[in-house]
Design a protein around this motif. Structure first.
Motif, PDB file in Angstrom:
ATOM      1  N   ARG A  32       0.704  -1.361  -0.204  1.00 57.82           N
ATOM      2  CA  ARG A  32       0.007  -0.095   0.037  1.00 57.82           C
ATOM      3  C   ARG A  32       1.009   1.398  -0.116  1.00 57.82           C
ATOM      4  NH1 ARG A  32      -5.133  -0.255   2.295  1.00 57.82           N
ATOM      5  NH2 ARG A  32      -4.481   1.704   3.610  1.00 57.82           N
ATOM      6  N   ILE A  33       2.089   1.331   0.536  1.00 63.64           N
ATOM      7  CA  ILE A  33       2.782   2.525   0.812  1.00 63.64           C
ATOM      8  C   ILE A  33       4.426   2.351   0.240  1.00 63.64           C
ATOM      9  CG2 ILE A  33       3.630   4.258   2.573  1.00 63.64           C
ATOM     10  CD1 ILE A  33       1.585   3.136   4.435  1.00 63.64           C
ATOM     11  N   TRP A  34       4.377   3.165  -0.566  1.00 67.04           N
ATOM     12  CA  TRP A  34       6.046   3.393  -0.910  1.00 67.04           C
ATOM     13  C   TRP A  34       6.522   4.777  -0.865  1.00 67.04           C
ATOM     14  CZ3 TRP A  34       6.574   1.656  -7.008  1.00 67.04           C
ATOM     15  CH2 TRP A  34       6.163   0.488  -7.196  1.00 67.04           C
ATOM     16  N   VAL A  35       7.543   4.636  -0.055  1.00 62.76           N
ATOM     17  CA  VAL A  35       8.476   5.858   0.127  1.00 62.76           C
ATOM     18  C   VAL A  35       9.741   6.105  -0.814  1.00 62.76           C
ATOM     19  CG1 VAL A  35       9.685   7.180   1.881  1.00 62.76           C
ATOM     20  CG2 VAL A  35       7.735   6.053   2.405  1.00 62.76           C
ATOM     21  N   VAL A  36       9.509   6.829  -1.713  1.00 61.08           N
ATOM     22  CA  VAL A  36      10.713   6.815  -2.788  1.00 61.08           C
ATOM     23  C   VAL A  36      11.656   7.967  -2.629  1.00 61.08           C
ATOM     24  CG1 VAL A  36      11.212   7.176  -5.248  1.00 61.08           C
ATOM     25  CG2 VAL A  36       9.033   6.125  -4.253  1.00 61.08           C
ATOM     26  N   CYS A  37      12.952   7.977  -2.230  1.00 56.14           N
ATOM     27  CA  CYS A  37      13.810   8.545  -1.778  1.00 56.14           C
ATOM     28  C   CYS A  37      15.063   8.848  -2.813  1.00 56.14           C
ATOM     29  CB  CYS A  37      14.475   8.575  -0.466  1.00 56.14           C
ATOM     30  SG  CYS A  37      13.110   7.834   0.913  1.00 56.14           S
ATOM     31  N   ASN A  38      15.683  10.140  -2.868  1.00 57.51           N
ATOM     32  CA  ASN A  38      16.840  10.398  -3.542  1.00 57.51           C
ATOM     33  C   ASN A  38      17.903  10.386  -2.687  1.00 57.51           C
ATOM     34  OD1 ASN A  38      19.059  11.554  -4.793  1.00 57.51           O
ATOM     35  ND2 ASN A  38      17.977  12.953  -5.898  1.00 57.51           N
ATOM     36  N   PRO A  39      18.913   9.213  -2.646  1.00 56.90           N
ATOM     37  CA  PRO A  39      19.786   8.871  -1.711  1.00 56.90           C
ATOM     38  C   PRO A  39      21.078   9.736  -1.907  1.00 56.90           C
ATOM     39  CG  PRO A  39      19.794   7.200  -3.512  1.00 56.90           C
ATOM     40  CD  PRO A  39      18.822   8.032  -3.647  1.00 56.90           C
ATOM     41  N   SER A  40      20.853  10.896  -2.790  1.00 60.08           N
ATOM     42  CA  SER A  40      21.880  11.902  -2.766  1.00 60.08           C
ATOM     43  C   SER A  40      21.520  13.104  -1.821  1.00 60.08           C
ATOM     44  CB  SER A  40      22.265  12.248  -4.306  1.00 60.08           C
ATOM     45  OG  SER A  40      21.301  12.757  -4.866  1.00 60.08           O
ATOM     46  N   THR A  41      20.403  13.159  -1.681  1.00 61.89           N
ATOM     47  CA  THR A  41      19.844  14.096  -0.583  1.00 61.89           C
ATOM     48  C   THR A  41      19.389  13.905   0.492  1.00 61.89           C
ATOM     49  OG1 THR A  41      17.707  14.152  -1.609  1.00 61.89           O
ATOM     50  CG2 THR A  41      19.137  15.573  -2.843  1.00 61.89           C
ATOM     51  N   VAL A  42      18.899  12.773   0.563  1.00 65.47           N
ATOM     52  CA  VAL A  42      18.286  12.319   2.149  1.00 65.47           C
ATOM     53  C   VAL A  42      18.926  10.965   2.526  1.00 65.47           C
ATOM     54  CG1 VAL A  42      16.304  13.952   2.329  1.00 65.47           C
ATOM     55  CG2 VAL A  42      15.968  11.635   1.431  1.00 65.47           C
ATOM     56  N   TYR A  43      19.063  10.607   3.787  1.00 68.11           N
ATOM     57  CA  TYR A  43      19.205   9.508   4.136  1.00 68.11           C
ATOM     58  C   TYR A  43      18.104   8.882   4.987  1.00 68.11           C
ATOM     59  CZ  TYR A  43      21.637   5.457   6.565  1.00 68.11           C
ATOM     60  OH  TYR A  43      21.783   4.062   7.008  1.00 68.11           O
ATOM     61  N   VAL A  44      17.396   7.830   4.416  1.00 67.36           N
ATOM     62  CA  VAL A  44      16.258   7.484   5.257  1.00 67.36           C
ATOM     63  C   VAL A  44      16.343   6.016   6.073  1.00 67.36           C
ATOM     64  CG1 VAL A  44      13.719   6.940   4.944  1.00 67.36           C
ATOM     65  CG2 VAL A  44      14.830   8.722   3.511  1.00 67.36           C
ATOM     66  N   ILE A  45      15.894   6.167   7.094  1.00 66.49           N
ATOM     67  CA  ILE A  45      16.028   4.747   7.770  1.00 66.49           C
ATOM     68  C   ILE A  45      14.679   4.481   8.365  1.00 66.49           C
ATOM     69  CG2 ILE A  45      17.049   3.911  10.126  1.00 66.49           C
ATOM     70  CD1 ILE A  45      18.950   6.003  10.047  1.00 66.49           C
ATOM     71  N   PRO A  46      14.039   3.307   7.835  1.00 63.88           N
ATOM     72  CA  PRO A  46      12.853   2.959   8.422  1.00 63.88           C
ATOM     73  C   PRO A  46      12.885   2.246   9.455  1.00 63.88           C
ATOM     74  CG  PRO A  46      13.867   1.395   6.364  1.00 63.88           C
ATOM     75  CD  PRO A  46      14.504   2.514   6.741  1.00 63.88           C
ATOM     76  N   ILE A  47      12.080   2.732  10.474  1.00 67.27           N
ATOM     77  CA  ILE A  47      12.055   2.430  12.016  1.00 67.27           C
ATOM     78  C   ILE A  47      10.888   1.493  11.942  1.00 67.27           C
ATOM     79  CG2 ILE A  47      11.715   3.307  14.132  1.00 67.27           C
ATOM     80  CD1 ILE A  47      12.934   5.871  13.370  1.00 67.27           C
ATOM     81  N   HIS A  48       9.751   1.473  11.607  1.00 66.36           N
ATOM     82  CA  HIS A  48       8.611   0.648  11.918  1.00 66.36           C
ATOM     83  C   HIS A  48       7.771   0.640  10.494  1.00 66.36           C
ATOM     84  CE1 HIS A  48       6.135  -1.931  13.830  1.00 66.36           C
ATOM     85  NE2 HIS A  48       5.048  -1.206  13.603  1.00 66.36           N
ATOM     86  N   LYS A  49       7.468  -0.615  10.195  1.00 66.28           N
ATOM     87  CA  LYS A  49       6.436  -0.768   9.100  1.00 66.28           C
ATOM     88  C   LYS A  49       5.216  -1.398   9.477  1.00 66.28           C
ATOM     89  CE  LYS A  49      10.070  -1.228   5.679  1.00 66.28           C
ATOM     90  NZ  LYS A  49      10.527  -2.100   4.414  1.00 66.28           N
TER      91      LYS A  49
END
Length: 144
Positions: free
Chosen positions: A26-43
């Motif tokens: 249901r959910i996609w989080v799409v990130c540009n790794p050159s601008t942000v670092y995203v750590i999934p904590i809970h799904k």
């Protein structure tokens, strides 16, 4: 799941999903790794909660991406989870499709089901201590 991403233009992006919690992904989080670092904590089936670090400013914040169930009963689990999360974070943004509104002005139809949704959602929203960003553009872009 990875094959579905490769078929799209997301190849050079990081994609975080909640496929482990819901068969329909249901959910996609799409990130540009050159601008942000995203750590999934809970799904969860209704949300993905992440810590996001913005490289240019060196600032961190929590973000919860929501796609609430259509059923008010199932959304109660979402409200409880969001309240718990609110007690664990400082800088936080919550965004997505809650499938509930906070006010009659946020919906085209005025029916009893919407009143029940507001009765459940508003206390949760207040308990989380969030501010509601008001729409600057056309409010209604989709009707069901």
């Amino acid at each position: 799941m990875q094959k579905r991403y490769k078929k799209t233009s997301f190849c050079r992006y990081v994609v975080i999903d909640n496929y482990c919690c819901h068969d329909n992904d249901r959910i996609w989080v799409v990130c540009n790794p050159s601008t942000v670092y995203v750590i999934p904590i809970h799904k969860d089936a209704q949300y993905v909660h992440c810590l996001i670090k913005h490289y240019a400013t060196n600032k961190e914040f929590h973000s919860t991406f929501v796609y609430g169930y259509n059923s008010a009963v199932q959304r109660m689990l979402l409200w409880d989870s969001l309240v718990l999360l609110s007690n664990q974070v400082t800088t936080w943004i919550v965004l997505g499709e809650f499938n509930a509104t906070r006010d009659n002005d946020e919906q085209l139809s005025k029916n009893l089901a919407n009143e029940v949704d507001m009765k459940d959602f508003n206390p949760c929203f207040l308990q989380m201590g969030l501010d509601d960003f008001k729409s600057l553009a056309c409010k209604f872009t989709l009707t069901n």
